[in-house]
Write a protein that holds these residues in place. Structure first.
Motif, PDB file in Angstrom:
ATOM      1  N   UNK A 175     -23.037  28.038   0.477  1.00 15.69           N
ATOM      2  CA  UNK A 175     -23.580  28.256  -0.869  1.00 15.69           C
ATOM      3  C   UNK A 175     -22.485  28.659  -1.943  1.00 15.69           C
ATOM      4  N   UNK A 176     -21.495  29.574  -1.479  1.00 19.39           N
ATOM      5  CA  UNK A 176     -20.536  30.375  -2.234  1.00 19.39           C
ATOM      6  C   UNK A 176     -19.340  29.319  -2.294  1.00 19.39           C
ATOM      7  N   UNK A 177     -19.206  28.102  -1.831  1.00 19.58           N
ATOM      8  CA  UNK A 177     -17.920  27.492  -1.853  1.00 19.58           C
ATOM      9  C   UNK A 177     -18.266  26.782  -3.283  1.00 19.58           C
ATOM     10  N   UNK A 182     -13.147  28.351  -0.846  1.00 20.24           N
ATOM     11  CA  UNK A 182     -12.884  27.085  -0.496  1.00 20.24           C
ATOM     12  C   UNK A 182     -13.304  27.230   1.098  1.00 20.24           C
ATOM     13  N   UNK A 183     -13.838  26.119   1.732  1.00 18.82           N
ATOM     14  CA  UNK A 183     -13.644  26.181   3.183  1.00 18.82           C
ATOM     15  C   UNK A 183     -12.418  25.706   3.699  1.00 18.82           C
ATOM     16  N   UNK A 184     -12.030  26.421   4.588  1.00 21.91           N
ATOM     17  CA  UNK A 184     -10.724  26.286   5.423  1.00 21.91           C
ATOM     18  C   UNK A 184     -10.902  26.301   7.024  1.00 21.91           C
ATOM     19  N   UNK A 209     -11.311  33.076  -0.639  1.00 21.09           N
ATOM     20  CA  UNK A 209     -11.937  33.498  -1.805  1.00 21.09           C
ATOM     21  C   UNK A 209     -10.635  33.732  -2.322  1.00 21.09           C
ATOM     22  N   UNK A 210     -10.371  32.970  -3.763  1.00 21.76           N
ATOM     23  CA  UNK A 210      -9.189  33.444  -4.416  1.00 21.76           C
ATOM     24  C   UNK A 210      -9.624  33.852  -6.002  1.00 21.76           C
TER      25      UNK A 210
END
Length: 182
Positions: A46-48, A72-74, A82-83
Protein backbone atom coordinates in the motif's frame (compact mmCIF):
# COMPACT_ATOMS: atom_id res chain seq x y z
CA UNK A 1 56.18 -22.31 2.36
CA UNK A 2 55.76 -22.49 6.13
CA UNK A 3 53.93 -25.43 7.75
CA UNK A 4 51.25 -23.05 9.10
CA UNK A 5 50.63 -21.64 5.63
CA UNK A 6 50.45 -25.15 4.09
CA UNK A 7 48.01 -26.30 6.78
CA UNK A 8 45.72 -23.32 6.37
CA UNK A 9 45.95 -23.56 2.57
CA UNK A 10 45.02 -27.27 2.73
CA UNK A 11 42.14 -26.46 5.08
CA UNK A 12 40.64 -23.98 2.59
CA UNK A 13 41.06 -26.44 -0.29
CA UNK A 14 39.17 -29.13 1.67
CA UNK A 15 36.39 -26.69 2.59
CA UNK A 16 36.10 -25.53 -1.04
CA UNK A 17 35.95 -29.16 -2.23
CA UNK A 18 33.16 -29.87 0.23
CA UNK A 19 31.17 -26.76 -0.75
CA UNK A 20 31.32 -27.10 -4.52
CA UNK A 21 29.09 -30.20 -4.72
CA UNK A 22 26.53 -28.64 -2.36
CA UNK A 23 26.44 -25.45 -4.42
CA UNK A 24 25.71 -27.49 -7.52
CA UNK A 25 22.88 -29.40 -5.87
CA UNK A 26 21.36 -26.18 -4.54
CA UNK A 27 21.27 -24.81 -8.07
CA UNK A 28 19.45 -27.87 -9.41
CA UNK A 29 16.87 -28.02 -6.60
CA UNK A 30 14.56 -25.70 -8.54
CA UNK A 31 13.84 -22.01 -8.39
CA UNK A 32 13.31 -20.32 -5.03
CA UNK A 33 9.73 -19.45 -4.11
CA UNK A 34 8.46 -16.20 -5.58
CA UNK A 35 8.05 -13.30 -3.18
CA UNK A 36 4.95 -12.26 -5.11
CA UNK A 37 3.13 -15.38 -3.88
CA UNK A 38 3.98 -14.91 -0.17
CA UNK A 39 1.22 -12.95 1.63
CA UNK A 40 3.67 -11.45 4.15
CA UNK A 41 5.69 -9.90 1.33
CA UNK A 42 2.61 -8.02 0.06
CA UNK A 43 1.68 -6.36 3.39
CA UNK A 44 3.54 -3.12 2.66
CA UNK A 45 2.45 -2.77 -0.98
CA UNK A 46 0.00 0.00 0.00
CA UNK A 47 3.01 2.31 0.42
CA UNK A 48 4.36 1.74 -3.11
CA UNK A 49 3.97 4.80 -5.31
CA UNK A 50 4.91 8.43 -5.85
CA UNK A 51 3.92 10.61 -2.88
CA UNK A 52 3.65 14.26 -1.86
CA UNK A 53 4.16 14.48 1.90
CA UNK A 54 2.54 17.24 3.97
CA UNK A 55 1.86 17.76 7.66
CA UNK A 56 -1.03 15.58 8.83
CA UNK A 57 -2.79 18.55 10.42
CA UNK A 58 -3.00 20.90 7.45
CA UNK A 59 -3.00 24.57 8.39
CA UNK A 60 -4.63 26.26 5.39
CA UNK A 61 -4.32 25.81 1.64
CA UNK A 62 -1.91 25.49 -0.01
CA UNK A 63 -0.42 22.72 2.13
CA UNK A 64 3.07 23.11 3.55
CA UNK A 65 5.26 20.51 1.87
CA UNK A 66 7.46 18.27 4.00
CA UNK A 67 8.87 16.54 0.93
CA UNK A 68 8.36 13.91 -1.72
CA UNK A 69 8.76 10.18 -1.49
CA UNK A 70 9.24 7.66 -4.26
CA UNK A 71 8.56 4.10 -3.07
CA UNK A 72 9.21 1.10 -5.35
CA UNK A 73 8.94 -2.66 -5.25
CA UNK A 74 12.37 -4.16 -6.03
CA UNK A 75 14.09 -7.54 -6.27
CA UNK A 76 11.07 -9.22 -7.87
CA UNK A 77 8.74 -8.06 -5.09
CA UNK A 78 11.01 -9.15 -2.23
CA UNK A 79 11.73 -5.63 -0.94
CA UNK A 80 10.46 -2.05 -0.97
CA UNK A 81 12.88 0.81 -1.67
CA UNK A 82 12.07 4.29 -0.34
CA UNK A 83 13.72 7.39 -1.82
CA UNK A 84 12.94 10.50 0.26
CA UNK A 85 13.61 14.10 -0.74
CA UNK A 86 12.80 16.60 2.00
CA UNK A 87 11.52 20.07 1.16
CA UNK A 88 14.46 21.53 3.13
CA UNK A 89 17.04 19.58 1.16
CA UNK A 90 17.60 16.38 3.17
CA UNK A 91 17.54 13.06 1.37
CA UNK A 92 17.37 9.47 2.52
CA UNK A 93 16.69 5.91 1.47
CA UNK A 94 15.30 2.91 3.20
CA UNK A 95 15.20 -0.76 2.38
CA UNK A 96 12.10 -2.51 3.70
CA UNK A 97 11.59 -6.26 3.59
CA UNK A 98 9.93 -9.17 5.33
CA UNK A 99 12.79 -11.07 6.97
CA UNK A 100 12.01 -14.77 6.54
CA UNK A 101 14.61 -15.68 9.18
CA UNK A 102 13.14 -13.41 11.87
CA UNK A 103 9.51 -13.66 10.70
CA UNK A 104 9.31 -9.87 11.00
CA UNK A 105 9.41 -6.78 8.81
CA UNK A 106 12.62 -4.75 8.74
CA UNK A 107 13.40 -1.20 7.70
CA UNK A 108 16.96 0.06 7.40
CA UNK A 109 17.19 3.82 6.77
CA UNK A 110 20.17 6.02 5.90
CA UNK A 111 19.83 9.76 5.50
CA UNK A 112 21.83 12.88 4.83
CA UNK A 113 24.79 13.10 7.19
CA UNK A 114 25.00 9.32 7.60
CA UNK A 115 22.31 8.97 10.25
CA UNK A 116 20.75 5.53 10.21
CA UNK A 117 17.86 3.68 11.77
CA UNK A 118 17.27 -0.06 11.93
CA UNK A 119 13.71 -1.07 12.74
CA UNK A 120 11.83 -4.32 13.02
CA UNK A 121 8.09 -4.77 13.22
CA UNK A 122 4.90 -6.26 11.89
CA UNK A 123 1.66 -5.49 10.08
CA UNK A 124 -1.53 -5.37 12.13
CA UNK A 125 -4.63 -3.17 12.50
CA UNK A 126 -4.30 -1.90 8.90
CA UNK A 127 -0.84 -0.45 9.62
CA UNK A 128 2.86 -1.32 9.42
CA UNK A 129 4.43 -0.89 12.87
CA UNK A 130 8.20 -0.64 13.38
CA UNK A 131 10.26 -0.19 16.54
CA UNK A 132 13.93 0.54 17.05
CA UNK A 133 16.28 2.98 18.73
CA UNK A 134 18.83 5.63 17.93
CA UNK A 135 21.82 6.91 19.85
CA UNK A 136 22.29 10.59 20.56
CA UNK A 137 25.59 12.45 20.51
CA UNK A 138 25.79 11.80 24.25
CA UNK A 139 25.44 8.04 23.62
CA UNK A 140 21.99 7.80 25.22
CA UNK A 141 19.43 5.64 23.48
CA UNK A 142 16.16 7.05 22.26
CA UNK A 143 13.44 4.50 21.59
CA UNK A 144 11.68 4.97 18.24
CA UNK A 145 8.30 3.93 16.86
CA UNK A 146 7.45 4.29 13.20
CA UNK A 147 3.92 3.61 11.93
CA UNK A 148 2.48 3.66 8.41
CA UNK A 149 -1.32 3.57 8.35
CA UNK A 150 -3.27 3.03 5.15
CA UNK A 151 -6.07 5.62 5.22
CA UNK A 152 -7.23 5.00 1.63
CA UNK A 153 -5.76 3.86 -1.68
CA UNK A 154 -4.26 7.34 -2.14
CA UNK A 155 -3.51 8.41 1.46
CA UNK A 156 -1.06 7.04 4.02
CA UNK A 157 -0.27 8.50 7.44
CA UNK A 158 3.29 8.13 8.73
CA UNK A 159 4.12 8.91 12.34
CA UNK A 160 7.42 8.83 14.20
CA UNK A 161 7.36 8.70 17.99
CA UNK A 162 10.34 8.95 20.33
CA UNK A 163 10.87 8.14 24.00
CA UNK A 164 13.87 9.20 26.07
CA UNK A 165 12.56 7.58 29.28
CA UNK A 166 12.56 3.89 28.26
CA UNK A 167 9.04 4.01 26.83
CA UNK A 168 7.23 5.61 29.77
CA UNK A 169 6.20 8.57 27.59
CA UNK A 170 6.20 9.08 23.81
CA UNK A 171 6.41 12.29 21.76
CA UNK A 172 5.33 12.55 18.12
CA UNK A 173 8.32 13.87 16.15
CA UNK A 174 6.87 13.50 12.64
CA UNK A 175 3.25 13.28 11.49
CA UNK A 176 2.98 13.18 7.72
CA UNK A 177 0.14 12.84 5.24
CA UNK A 178 1.20 10.95 2.11
CA UNK A 179 -0.97 11.85 -0.87
CA UNK A 180 -0.45 9.80 -4.01
CA UNK A 181 1.04 12.01 -6.73
CA UNK A 182 -1.20 12.09 -9.81
Amino acid sequence: MSPKFRASHAFFIVIAALLVPSLGSAQTAGPPPSCTTMPEMRQFDFWIGEWDVNPWQQPTAPPASMGKNSVHSIIDGCAVLEEWTGSKGGIGKSLNFYDLNRKAWRQVWVGTGGGSLDYSGDFHDNAMHFEGWSAGKDGKHTLQKLTFTKISADTVRQTFEASTDDGKTWNVTFDGRYVRHR
